[in-house]
Each structure stands twice: as structure tokens, then as C-alpha cells.
Scaffold this motif. Sequence first.
Motif, PDB file in Angstrom:
ATOM      1  N   SER A  33     -12.450  -8.550   5.499  1.00  0.00           N
ATOM      2  CA  SER A  33     -12.938  -9.414   6.571  1.00  0.00           C
ATOM      3  C   SER A  33     -11.975  -9.518   7.756  1.00  0.00           C
ATOM      4  CB  SER A  33     -13.243 -10.818   6.037  1.00  0.00           C
ATOM      5  OG  SER A  33     -12.050 -11.457   5.644  1.00  0.00           O
ATOM      6  N   CYS A  34     -10.724  -9.228   7.555  1.00  0.00           N
ATOM      7  CA  CYS A  34      -9.733  -9.340   8.634  1.00  0.00           C
ATOM      8  C   CYS A  34      -9.625  -8.031   9.401  1.00  0.00           C
ATOM      9  CB  CYS A  34      -8.366  -9.691   8.066  1.00  0.00           C
ATOM     10  SG  CYS A  34      -8.336 -11.258   7.221  1.00  0.00           S
ATOM     11  N   THR A  35      -9.486  -8.126  10.709  1.00  0.00           N
ATOM     12  CA  THR A  35      -9.318  -6.946  11.534  1.00  0.00           C
ATOM     13  C   THR A  35      -7.887  -6.428  11.476  1.00  0.00           C
ATOM     14  OG1 THR A  35     -10.989  -7.806  13.019  1.00  0.00           O
ATOM     15  CG2 THR A  35      -9.635  -6.043  13.867  1.00  0.00           C
ATOM     16  N   ASN A  36      -6.921  -7.340  11.439  1.00  0.00           N
ATOM     17  CA  ASN A  36      -5.509  -6.977  11.384  1.00  0.00           C
ATOM     18  C   ASN A  36      -4.908  -7.451  10.069  1.00  0.00           C
ATOM     19  OD1 ASN A  36      -4.875  -5.973  14.226  1.00  0.00           O
ATOM     20  ND2 ASN A  36      -5.946  -7.888  14.593  1.00  0.00           N
ATOM     21  N   ARG A  37      -4.046  -6.625   9.503  1.00  0.00           N
ATOM     22  CA  ARG A  37      -3.342  -7.017   8.278  1.00  0.00           C
ATOM     23  C   ARG A  37      -1.846  -6.875   8.527  1.00  0.00           C
ATOM     24  NH1 ARG A  37      -5.141  -3.469   3.996  1.00  0.00           N
ATOM     25  NH2 ARG A  37      -6.982  -4.791   4.010  1.00  0.00           N
ATOM     26  N   ILE A  38      -1.124  -7.983   8.394  1.00  0.00           N
ATOM     27  CA  ILE A  38       0.325  -7.992   8.559  1.00  0.00           C
ATOM     28  C   ILE A  38       0.934  -8.417   7.238  1.00  0.00           C
ATOM     29  CG2 ILE A  38       2.283  -8.973   9.808  1.00  0.00           C
ATOM     30  CD1 ILE A  38       0.336  -9.407  12.161  1.00  0.00           C
ATOM     31  N   ILE A  39       1.826  -7.590   6.724  1.00  0.00           N
ATOM     32  CA  ILE A  39       2.493  -7.879   5.457  1.00  0.00           C
ATOM     33  C   ILE A  39       3.870  -8.450   5.768  1.00  0.00           C
ATOM     34  CG2 ILE A  39       3.425  -6.868   3.339  1.00  0.00           C
ATOM     35  CD1 ILE A  39       1.222  -4.712   3.611  1.00  0.00           C
ATOM     36  N   LEU A  40       4.163  -9.618   5.206  1.00  0.00           N
ATOM     37  CA  LEU A  40       5.464 -10.248   5.375  1.00  0.00           C
ATOM     38  C   LEU A  40       6.279  -9.986   4.119  1.00  0.00           C
ATOM     39  CD1 LEU A  40       4.258 -13.660   6.837  1.00  0.00           C
ATOM     40  CD2 LEU A  40       4.900 -11.591   8.088  1.00  0.00           C
ATOM     41  N   TYR A  41       7.518  -9.512   4.295  1.00  0.00           N
ATOM     42  CA  TYR A  41       8.337  -9.191   3.134  1.00  0.00           C
ATOM     43  C   TYR A  41       9.815  -9.397   3.449  1.00  0.00           C
ATOM     44  CZ  TYR A  41       9.296  -4.683   5.416  1.00  0.00           C
ATOM     45  OH  TYR A  41       9.686  -3.711   6.299  1.00  0.00           O
ATOM     46  N   TRP A  42      10.626  -9.397   2.401  1.00  0.00           N
ATOM     47  CA  TRP A  42      12.071  -9.528   2.519  1.00  0.00           C
ATOM     48  C   TRP A  42      12.710  -8.160   2.305  1.00  0.00           C
ATOM     49  CZ3 TRP A  42      14.726 -14.000   3.634  1.00  0.00           C
ATOM     50  CH2 TRP A  42      14.004 -15.186   3.584  1.00  0.00           C
ATOM     51  N   ASN A  43      13.796  -7.874   3.044  1.00  0.00           N
ATOM     52  CA  ASN A  43      14.582  -6.668   2.848  1.00  0.00           C
ATOM     53  C   ASN A  43      16.049  -7.040   3.032  1.00  0.00           C
ATOM     54  OD1 ASN A  43      15.550  -4.043   2.607  1.00  0.00           O
ATOM     55  ND2 ASN A  43      15.045  -3.500   4.706  1.00  0.00           N
ATOM     56  N   GLY A  44      16.805  -7.044   1.951  1.00  0.00           N
ATOM     57  CA  GLY A  44      18.228  -7.358   2.044  1.00  0.00           C
ATOM     58  C   GLY A  44      18.516  -8.741   2.601  1.00  0.00           C
ATOM     59  N   GLY A  45      17.707  -9.722   2.267  1.00  0.00           N
ATOM     60  CA  GLY A  45      17.923 -11.087   2.742  1.00  0.00           C
ATOM     61  C   GLY A  45      17.361 -11.357   4.133  1.00  0.00           C
ATOM     62  N   GLU A  46      16.675 -10.379   4.721  1.00  0.00           N
ATOM     63  CA  GLU A  46      16.068 -10.568   6.042  1.00  0.00           C
ATOM     64  C   GLU A  46      14.546 -10.501   5.927  1.00  0.00           C
ATOM     65  OE1 GLU A  46      19.276  -8.829   9.161  1.00  0.00           O
ATOM     66  OE2 GLU A  46      17.959  -7.378   8.209  1.00  0.00           O
ATOM     67  N   ARG A  47      13.875 -11.260   6.778  1.00  0.00           N
ATOM     68  CA  ARG A  47      12.410 -11.274   6.798  1.00  0.00           C
ATOM     69  C   ARG A  47      11.904 -10.161   7.718  1.00  0.00           C
ATOM     70  NH1 ARG A  47      10.345 -16.968   5.833  1.00  0.00           N
ATOM     71  NH2 ARG A  47      12.199 -18.209   5.471  1.00  0.00           N
ATOM     72  N   TYR A  48      10.824  -9.522   7.276  1.00  0.00           N
ATOM     73  CA  TYR A  48      10.181  -8.480   8.075  1.00  0.00           C
ATOM     74  C   TYR A  48       8.677  -8.713   8.121  1.00  0.00           C
ATOM     75  CZ  TYR A  48      14.228  -5.452   8.499  1.00  0.00           C
ATOM     76  OH  TYR A  48      15.445  -4.929   8.840  1.00  0.00           O
ATOM     77  N   ALA A  49       8.079  -8.281   9.216  1.00  0.00           N
ATOM     78  CA  ALA A  49       6.630  -8.250   9.360  1.00  0.00           C
ATOM     79  C   ALA A  49       6.230  -6.790   9.548  1.00  0.00           C
ATOM     80  CB  ALA A  49       6.188  -9.074  10.565  1.00  0.00           C
ATOM     81  N   TYR A  50       5.233  -6.351   8.797  1.00  0.00           N
ATOM     82  CA  TYR A  50       4.780  -4.967   8.848  1.00  0.00           C
ATOM     83  C   TYR A  50       3.296  -4.939   9.209  1.00  0.00           C
ATOM     84  CZ  TYR A  50       3.420  -0.330   7.255  1.00  0.00           C
ATOM     85  OH  TYR A  50       2.900   0.935   7.179  1.00  0.00           O
ATOM     86  N   ILE A  51       2.960  -4.243  10.286  1.00  0.00           N
ATOM     87  CA  ILE A  51       1.554  -4.079  10.672  1.00  0.00           C
ATOM     88  C   ILE A  51       0.977  -2.993   9.789  1.00  0.00           C
ATOM     89  CG2 ILE A  51      -0.060  -3.467  12.506  1.00  0.00           C
ATOM     90  CD1 ILE A  51       2.083  -4.419  14.507  1.00  0.00           C
ATOM     91  N   ASP A  52       0.126  -3.397   8.859  1.00  0.00           N
ATOM     92  CA  ASP A  52      -0.441  -2.471   7.891  1.00  0.00           C
ATOM     93  C   ASP A  52      -1.802  -1.954   8.329  1.00  0.00           C
ATOM     94  OD1 ASP A  52      -0.463  -1.188   5.272  1.00  0.00           O
ATOM     95  OD2 ASP A  52      -2.031  -2.620   4.758  1.00  0.00           O
ATOM     96  N   LYS A  53      -2.566  -2.789   9.018  1.00  0.00           N
ATOM     97  CA  LYS A  53      -3.926  -2.423   9.423  1.00  0.00           C
ATOM     98  C   LYS A  53      -4.210  -3.065  10.776  1.00  0.00           C
ATOM     99  CE  LYS A  53      -8.616  -3.737   8.189  1.00  0.00           C
ATOM    100  NZ  LYS A  53      -9.419  -4.503   7.254  1.00  0.00           N
ATOM    101  N   SER A  54      -4.574  -2.255  11.752  1.00  0.00           N
ATOM    102  CA  SER A  54      -4.933  -2.770  13.068  1.00  0.00           C
ATOM    103  C   SER A  54      -5.750  -1.725  13.809  1.00  0.00           C
ATOM    104  CB  SER A  54      -3.675  -3.093  13.876  1.00  0.00           C
ATOM    105  OG  SER A  54      -4.034  -3.474  15.192  1.00  0.00           O
TER     106      SER A  54
END
Length: 84
Positions: A33-54
Motif C-alpha cells: 500500500s505504500c509508495t515509498n519504503r524507507i528502512i531504518l537501521y543501525w550500523n556501528g552505533g549510528e542510525r541510517y535511513a535506506y530508500i528501499d522502494k520509491s
Amino acid sequence: MIFQVVLLNQVTTKHTEGSFQLTLALGDSWSHSCTNRIILYWNGGERYAYIDKSPSLRSASAPYSVTGKGIRTTTSKCKRIKMM
């Protein structure tokens, strides 16, 4: 006015045939149902946002931080990992 909407489809664990698998808590129809998918994750103690679907943006990741003033971009000290 500009409105920002975040739809979440939490995952849960489903036990089938002697093993546990991650499955969508709200069902498969919500995952489409969503047009955009952003995955939020941790890498080495830092937060990241990943555009998975757009439909208009290519896949990419960027570090961010959550502050008292909201979500802000940051510079990373970690090597970025490639999401698949």
C-alpha cells in the motif's frame, strides 16, 4: 499545509514447520500500500535511513540522528553497508 505520514507494518515471528520466520504483522496487503519504503537501521552505533522502494528516487542510504529539534543529517564515521 504540508503533512508527513509514516505508515508502519511491524513484523512478527511465525512458527511454521519447526522453524521461526519473520512475517508481516498487518498482512501482505499492507506491504504493497505504500509508495515509498524507507528502512531504518543501525550500523556501528549510528542510525541510517535506506530508500528501499520509491517511484522517483534511487536506492540510497544516509546517516541521521534524532535530536531535540527533530531528525537531522549527520556525517558518518562508519563504513556504509550495502542493503539488499
